[in-house]
Motif scaffolding. Structure first.
Motif, PDB file in Angstrom:
ATOM      1  N   CYS A  36       0.778  -1.393  -0.004  1.00  0.00           N
ATOM      2  CA  CYS A  36      -0.059   0.126  -0.038  1.00  0.00           C
ATOM      3  C   CYS A  36       0.924   1.116   0.032  1.00  0.00           C
ATOM      4  CB  CYS A  36      -0.842   0.089   1.159  1.00  0.00           C
ATOM      5  SG  CYS A  36      -2.179   1.381   1.391  1.00  0.00           S
ATOM      6  N   THR A  37       0.265   2.451  -0.751  1.00  0.00           N
ATOM      7  CA  THR A  37       1.174   3.421  -0.635  1.00  0.00           C
ATOM      8  C   THR A  37       0.825   4.351   0.592  1.00  0.00           C
ATOM      9  OG1 THR A  37      -0.530   4.566  -2.169  1.00  0.00           O
ATOM     10  CG2 THR A  37       1.132   3.561  -3.208  1.00  0.00           C
ATOM     11  N   ASN A  38       1.343   5.520   0.735  1.00  0.00           N
ATOM     12  CA  ASN A  38       1.006   6.340   1.817  1.00  0.00           C
ATOM     13  C   ASN A  38      -0.433   6.947   1.802  1.00  0.00           C
ATOM     14  OD1 ASN A  38       3.755   6.069   2.237  1.00  0.00           O
ATOM     15  ND2 ASN A  38       4.309   8.081   2.422  1.00  0.00           N
ATOM     16  N   ARG A  39      -1.174   6.185   2.615  1.00  0.00           N
ATOM     17  CA  ARG A  39      -2.483   6.315   2.671  1.00  0.00           C
ATOM     18  C   ARG A  39      -3.200   5.801   4.044  1.00  0.00           C
ATOM     19  NH1 ARG A  39      -5.883   4.452  -2.145  1.00  0.00           N
ATOM     20  NH2 ARG A  39      -7.582   4.631  -0.754  1.00  0.00           N
ATOM     21  N   ILE A  40      -4.161   6.344   4.782  1.00  0.00           N
ATOM     22  CA  ILE A  40      -4.467   6.040   5.917  1.00  0.00           C
ATOM     23  C   ILE A  40      -4.709   4.514   6.173  1.00  0.00           C
ATOM     24  CG2 ILE A  40      -7.042   6.359   5.901  1.00  0.00           C
ATOM     25  CD1 ILE A  40      -4.711   8.203   8.447  1.00  0.00           C
ATOM     26  N   GLU A  41      -5.188   3.961   5.110  1.00  0.00           N
ATOM     27  CA  GLU A  41      -5.179   2.528   5.340  1.00  0.00           C
ATOM     28  C   GLU A  41      -4.232   1.673   5.574  1.00  0.00           C
ATOM     29  OE1 GLU A  41      -8.499   3.960   2.343  1.00  0.00           O
ATOM     30  OE2 GLU A  41      -6.501   4.163   2.775  1.00  0.00           O
ATOM     31  N   PHE A  42      -3.009   2.206   5.395  1.00  0.00           N
ATOM     32  CA  PHE A  42      -1.788   1.485   5.722  1.00  0.00           C
ATOM     33  C   PHE A  42      -1.631   1.628   7.171  1.00  0.00           C
ATOM     34  CE2 PHE A  42       2.653   1.025   6.859  1.00  0.00           C
ATOM     35  CZ  PHE A  42       3.368   0.408   5.886  1.00  0.00           C
ATOM     36  N   ILE A  43      -1.889   2.591   7.956  1.00  0.00           N
ATOM     37  CA  ILE A  43      -1.769   2.786   9.342  1.00  0.00           C
ATOM     38  C   ILE A  43      -2.831   1.921  10.096  1.00  0.00           C
ATOM     39  CG2 ILE A  43      -1.988   4.218  11.281  1.00  0.00           C
ATOM     40  CD1 ILE A  43       0.762   4.311   9.766  1.00  0.00           C
ATOM     41  N   GLU A  44      -4.187   1.809   9.435  1.00  0.00           N
ATOM     42  CA  GLU A  44      -5.128   1.216   9.766  1.00  0.00           C
ATOM     43  C   GLU A  44      -4.750  -0.208  10.066  1.00  0.00           C
ATOM     44  OE1 GLU A  44      -9.931   0.151   8.772  1.00  0.00           O
ATOM     45  OE2 GLU A  44      -8.774   1.945   7.764  1.00  0.00           O
ATOM     46  N   ILE A  45      -4.319  -0.918   9.069  1.00  0.00           N
ATOM     47  CA  ILE A  45      -3.903  -2.328   8.953  1.00  0.00           C
ATOM     48  C   ILE A  45      -2.873  -2.658  10.009  1.00  0.00           C
ATOM     49  CG2 ILE A  45      -2.891  -4.246   7.617  1.00  0.00           C
ATOM     50  CD1 ILE A  45      -5.769  -3.733   7.045  1.00  0.00           C
ATOM     51  N   VAL A  46      -1.695  -1.846  10.083  1.00  0.00           N
ATOM     52  CA  VAL A  46      -0.784  -1.824  11.051  1.00  0.00           C
ATOM     53  C   VAL A  46      -1.469  -2.004  12.650  1.00  0.00           C
ATOM     54  CG1 VAL A  46       1.152  -0.784  12.152  1.00  0.00           C
ATOM     55  CG2 VAL A  46       1.060  -0.968   9.738  1.00  0.00           C
ATOM     56  N   LEU A  47      -2.332  -1.133  12.650  1.00  0.00           N
ATOM     57  CA  LEU A  47      -2.860  -0.874  14.039  1.00  0.00           C
ATOM     58  C   LEU A  47      -3.823  -2.043  14.248  1.00  0.00           C
ATOM     59  CD1 LEU A  47      -4.238   2.828  14.116  1.00  0.00           C
ATOM     60  CD2 LEU A  47      -2.156   1.884  15.332  1.00  0.00           C
ATOM     61  N   GLY A  48      -4.573  -2.590  13.240  1.00  0.00           N
ATOM     62  CA  GLY A  48      -5.301  -3.634  13.444  1.00  0.00           C
ATOM     63  C   GLY A  48      -4.548  -5.067  14.016  1.00  0.00           C
ATOM     64  N   CYS A  49      -3.602  -5.229  13.093  1.00  0.00           N
ATOM     65  CA  CYS A  49      -2.652  -6.296  13.456  1.00  0.00           C
ATOM     66  C   CYS A  49      -2.116  -6.095  14.685  1.00  0.00           C
ATOM     67  CB  CYS A  49      -1.460  -6.391  12.456  1.00  0.00           C
ATOM     68  SG  CYS A  49      -2.256  -6.825  10.611  1.00  0.00           S
ATOM     69  N   ALA A  50      -1.505  -5.065  15.260  1.00  0.00           N
ATOM     70  CA  ALA A  50      -0.990  -4.755  16.435  1.00  0.00           C
ATOM     71  C   ALA A  50      -1.798  -5.130  17.509  1.00  0.00           C
ATOM     72  CB  ALA A  50      -0.303  -3.393  16.403  1.00  0.00           C
ATOM     73  N   TRP A  51      -3.008  -4.852  17.346  1.00  0.00           N
ATOM     74  CA  TRP A  51      -4.103  -4.960  18.480  1.00  0.00           C
ATOM     75  C   TRP A  51      -4.525  -6.446  18.582  1.00  0.00           C
ATOM     76  CZ3 TRP A  51      -5.851  -0.726  21.352  1.00  0.00           C
ATOM     77  CH2 TRP A  51      -6.954  -0.893  22.166  1.00  0.00           C
ATOM     78  N   LEU A  52      -4.372  -7.035  17.347  1.00  0.00           N
ATOM     79  CA  LEU A  52      -5.010  -8.278  17.503  1.00  0.00           C
ATOM     80  C   LEU A  52      -3.686  -9.525  17.768  1.00  0.00           C
ATOM     81  CD1 LEU A  52      -7.223 -10.459  16.635  1.00  0.00           C
ATOM     82  CD2 LEU A  52      -6.325 -10.338  14.342  1.00  0.00           C
ATOM     83  N   GLY A  53      -2.477  -8.860  17.684  1.00  0.00           N
ATOM     84  CA  GLY A  53      -1.382  -9.639  18.193  1.00  0.00           C
ATOM     85  C   GLY A  53      -0.932 -10.166  16.666  1.00  0.00           C
ATOM     86  N   ALA A  54      -1.557 -10.057  15.545  1.00  0.00           N
ATOM     87  CA  ALA A  54      -0.972 -10.490  14.391  1.00  0.00           C
ATOM     88  C   ALA A  54       0.360  -9.741  13.882  1.00  0.00           C
ATOM     89  CB  ALA A  54      -2.106 -10.194  13.168  1.00  0.00           C
ATOM     90  N   VAL A  55       1.177 -10.229  12.921  1.00  0.00           N
ATOM     91  CA  VAL A  55       2.329  -9.493  12.489  1.00  0.00           C
ATOM     92  C   VAL A  55       2.194  -8.998  11.087  1.00  0.00           C
ATOM     93  CG1 VAL A  55       4.857  -9.675  12.243  1.00  0.00           C
ATOM     94  CG2 VAL A  55       3.529 -11.370  13.777  1.00  0.00           C
ATOM     95  N   VAL A  56       2.302  -7.653  10.969  1.00  0.00           N
ATOM     96  CA  VAL A  56       2.222  -7.019   9.573  1.00  0.00           C
ATOM     97  C   VAL A  56       3.305  -7.053   8.705  1.00  0.00           C
ATOM     98  CG1 VAL A  56       2.998  -4.687  10.233  1.00  0.00           C
ATOM     99  CG2 VAL A  56       1.380  -5.093   8.438  1.00  0.00           C
ATOM    100  N   VAL A  57       3.287  -7.264   7.411  1.00  0.00           N
ATOM    101  CA  VAL A  57       4.416  -7.772   6.611  1.00  0.00           C
ATOM    102  C   VAL A  57       4.290  -6.431   5.515  1.00  0.00           C
ATOM    103  CG1 VAL A  57       5.775  -8.961   5.171  1.00  0.00           C
ATOM    104  CG2 VAL A  57       4.376 -10.039   7.018  1.00  0.00           C
ATOM    105  N   PRO A  58       4.917  -5.388   5.659  1.00  0.00           N
ATOM    106  CA  PRO A  58       4.797  -4.228   4.597  1.00  0.00           C
ATOM    107  C   PRO A  58       5.689  -4.772   3.708  1.00  0.00           C
ATOM    108  CG  PRO A  58       5.404  -3.226   6.874  1.00  0.00           C
ATOM    109  CD  PRO A  58       5.369  -4.700   7.078  1.00  0.00           C
ATOM    110  N   ILE A  59       5.153  -4.543   2.217  1.00  0.00           N
ATOM    111  CA  ILE A  59       5.961  -4.785   1.233  1.00  0.00           C
ATOM    112  C   ILE A  59       6.218  -3.635   0.327  1.00  0.00           C
ATOM    113  CG2 ILE A  59       5.947  -6.301  -1.058  1.00  0.00           C
ATOM    114  CD1 ILE A  59       4.175  -8.118   0.449  1.00  0.00           C
ATOM    115  N   ASN A  60       7.364  -3.398  -0.268  1.00  0.00           N
ATOM    116  CA  ASN A  60       7.669  -2.358  -1.211  1.00  0.00           C
ATOM    117  C   ASN A  60       6.764  -2.512  -2.238  1.00  0.00           C
ATOM    118  OD1 ASN A  60       8.686  -0.630  -3.271  1.00  0.00           O
ATOM    119  ND2 ASN A  60      10.726  -0.669  -2.225  1.00  0.00           N
ATOM    120  N   THR A  61       5.986  -1.238  -2.582  1.00  0.00           N
ATOM    121  CA  THR A  61       5.089  -1.225  -3.667  1.00  0.00           C
ATOM    122  C   THR A  61       5.352  -1.570  -5.158  1.00  0.00           C
ATOM    123  OG1 THR A  61       5.132   1.211  -3.911  1.00  0.00           O
ATOM    124  CG2 THR A  61       3.458   0.136  -2.324  1.00  0.00           C
ATOM    125  N   ALA A  62       7.036  -1.381  -5.470  1.00  0.00           N
ATOM    126  CA  ALA A  62       7.403  -1.615  -6.436  1.00  0.00           C
ATOM    127  C   ALA A  62       8.059  -3.093  -6.716  1.00  0.00           C
ATOM    128  CB  ALA A  62       8.745  -0.527  -6.522  1.00  0.00           C
TER     129      ALA A  62
END
Length: 528
Positions: A65-91
């Motif tokens: 995901c590029t720089n948009r609020i949904e990126f932070i939303e997924i990070v926060l949701g994963c952290a709250w749940l105890g899941a692990v977010v794996v950000p991937i370079n959009t390129a």
């Protein structure tokens, strides 16, 4: 001295921020602004949506995901749940993207709809992916092979209680380019991000009410770190979509920023533009600016009124070398920061005398202030953390007064426009071309103080290949910034007695009269 009592998990930090200043703005992407109270509610409800779709504690959730609020939303949701977010370079494309998805074992991928075609192009039905959520648009033509379901990102669900987490629980796996193999997934615990934010904020002098502006990509450590600075120092983070030389100072003005973040190549690019009144119409007092060459620093500050703070850190470590602006010395990264130890060692891990170049090794005093290893790569973890020190692969000099100076990299990596590029991954793409016998990828000097990617290529007997044909072959298989700028077709490559390519000889030769240059060809790469 600030109190650092734990826990240092993202849910705990968010709850503490709400208790202090819940209604004050925390983060904005230019269209949507969340207070800390908003962010906490969104974290709990996004965690509910993840859980409703089968995501459990410890599961990896890939995020493209590029720089948009949904990126932070997924990070926060994963952290709250105890899941692990794996950000991937959009390129990311091709083998690199497949490797990240395979190595992480992500069951869910959340991606912007316009990026989904890169995933659909993978011929890998055996990946662990079970679902793909699309952000911001309808599904493009195509589908992922196998039984993987694709759907629009579902709305937030019923709020969940935050998982009971410890400082050492993983928050994210960030993939950093391999140097002699595939990209490695750095396991970043919750507390590492806290200490990143705390040390960086201390060096920059972040205080309550500051507005931080970043246009650096959220899938890198630097920008995620800026969110934690805002969170723990009662400041606000404004996220720009991307870096634009023509629009950078306008963005600083519009965001009301007081602190910003740049990378080495951005400063000479900005200085290369005509002088504008907007360069002085902002409120920014300081920028975190790692890797800006000494010759540009004074000119930028004099012209734009922004002090530039250097320092050293990496995805695996923290802001281990640096200091406040009054301790800045041009050409040096700074002294070792409180809470860290640093040595300069030889190939046997023995300390070398001050003034002598060697490898920088680091360790931290605080538990989980560094990454905990490489995901699914225990042998690489042991190699990097041998003798209880993290081996950076960077060659530095420590002066007698404690200041560290960067010399070069020991690792076979390339850094271009703020991106780390694995020569191994580029070579694998080149070697997959049916006409190529062997290839070597290496860095040559750039006018922007970073690297350009050069490839020396040997064709199979009887084969012919035009440079642009090879570039077009690479384009869908590599991030745009990793596509070689320079191509050298050679009858053979210099090798050792054991057959290993001697890249240092290729670097020494560099760009010659026979080297083909993409930038002078008139062809322009497509960017995601």
């Amino acid at each position: 001295m600030r109190e650092h009592a734990g826990p240092h998990t993202l849910p705990a930090l968010l709850a503490a921020r709400v208790a202090r200043h819940g209604a004050a703005p925390l983060i904005s992407d230019g269209t949507t602004t969340w207070s800390a109270a908003d962010a906490l509610d969104i974290a709990a409800r996004r965690a509910g949506a993840l859980a409703a779709h089968g995501v459990e504690r410890g599961d990896r959730v890939a995020l493209m995901c590029t720089n948009r609020i949904e990126f932070i939303e997924i990070v926060l949701g994963c952290a709250w749940l105890g899941a692990v977010v794996v950000p991937i370079n959009t390129a990311s494309r091709g083998l690199q993207l497949e490797h990240i998805l395979r190595n992480s074992g992500a069951r869910l991928l959340v991606t912007e709809a316009h990026l989904a075609s890169a995933v659909y192009a993978l011929a890998a039905p055996d990946l662990a992916l079970e679902s793909i959520w699309l952000i911001g648009g309808e599904q493009e033509s195509g589908a992922f092979p196998g039984a993987c379901r694709t759907m629009p990102m579902p709305p937030a669900g019923e709020p969940l209680e935050a998982a009971e987490l410890a400082d050492g629980d993983p928050l994210a796996i960030l993939y950093t380019s391999g140097t002699s193999g595939p990209s490695k997934g750095v396991i970043c615990p919750h507390a590492q991000f806290y200490w990143w934010g705390e040390h960086t904020a201390s060096h920059l002098g972040v205080v309550a009410g500051d507005v931080l502006y970043t246009c650096l990509p959220l899938f890198h450590t630097n920008a995620v770190n800026s969110f934690f600075q805002a969170l723990i120092r009662d400041a606000e983070l404004v996220v720009g979509r991307r870096f634009s030389a023509s629009g950078f100072f306008n963005a600083l003005i519009a965001s009301r920023a007081t602190i910003t973040f740049v990378l080495g190549a951005m400063v000479p690019i900005l200085l290369g533009r005509p002088v504008s009144p907007n360069e002085r119409a902002h409120r920014v007092r300081i920028a975190l600016a790692p890797g800006v060459p000494e010759r540009f620093q004074a000119d930028f500050t004099a012209r734009c009124g922004i002090a530039l703070l250097d320092g050293y850190g990496s995805t695996e470590t923290n802001f281990a070398i640096g200091g406040t602006i009054d301790a800045q010395r041009p050409g040096y990264m700074g002294r070792v920061a409180n809470g860290f130890d640093a040595r300069v060692v030889d190939a046997s891990d023995r300390p070398v005398p001050d003034g002598t170049a060697g490898e920088l090794v680091l360790r931290a005093d605080e538990p989980f202030a560094f990454a905990t290893g490489y995901f699914g790569m225990p042998e690489k973890t042991v190699e990097a953390w041998r003798n209880l020190w993290f081996h950076t692969g960077d060659r530095v000099v420590r002066e007698a007064d404690g200041y560290f100076r960067f010399v070069d990299r020991l690792k076979d990596a390339i850094r271009r426009r703020g991106e780390n590029i694995s020569s191994f991954e580029v070579e694998q793409v080149l070697l997959s071309h049916p006409s190529i016998e062997t290839a070597a990828v290496f860095a040559v000097q750039s006018a922007l103080a970073e690297d350009e990617v050069m490839a020396a290529v040997v064709l199979k007997p009887g084969e012919a290949l035009e440079p642009l044909e090879l570039i077009r072959f690479c384009e869908p298989r590599l991030p745009y910034f990793a596509v070689p700028r320079y191509l050298e077709f050679a009858p053979d490559l210099p090798k050792t007695e054991n057959g290993k390519i001697q890249k240092y000889k290729l670097r020494e030769a560099g760009v010659t009269a026979s080297t083909w240059d993409l930038e002078t060809s008139g062809y322009r790469l497509e960017r995601a």
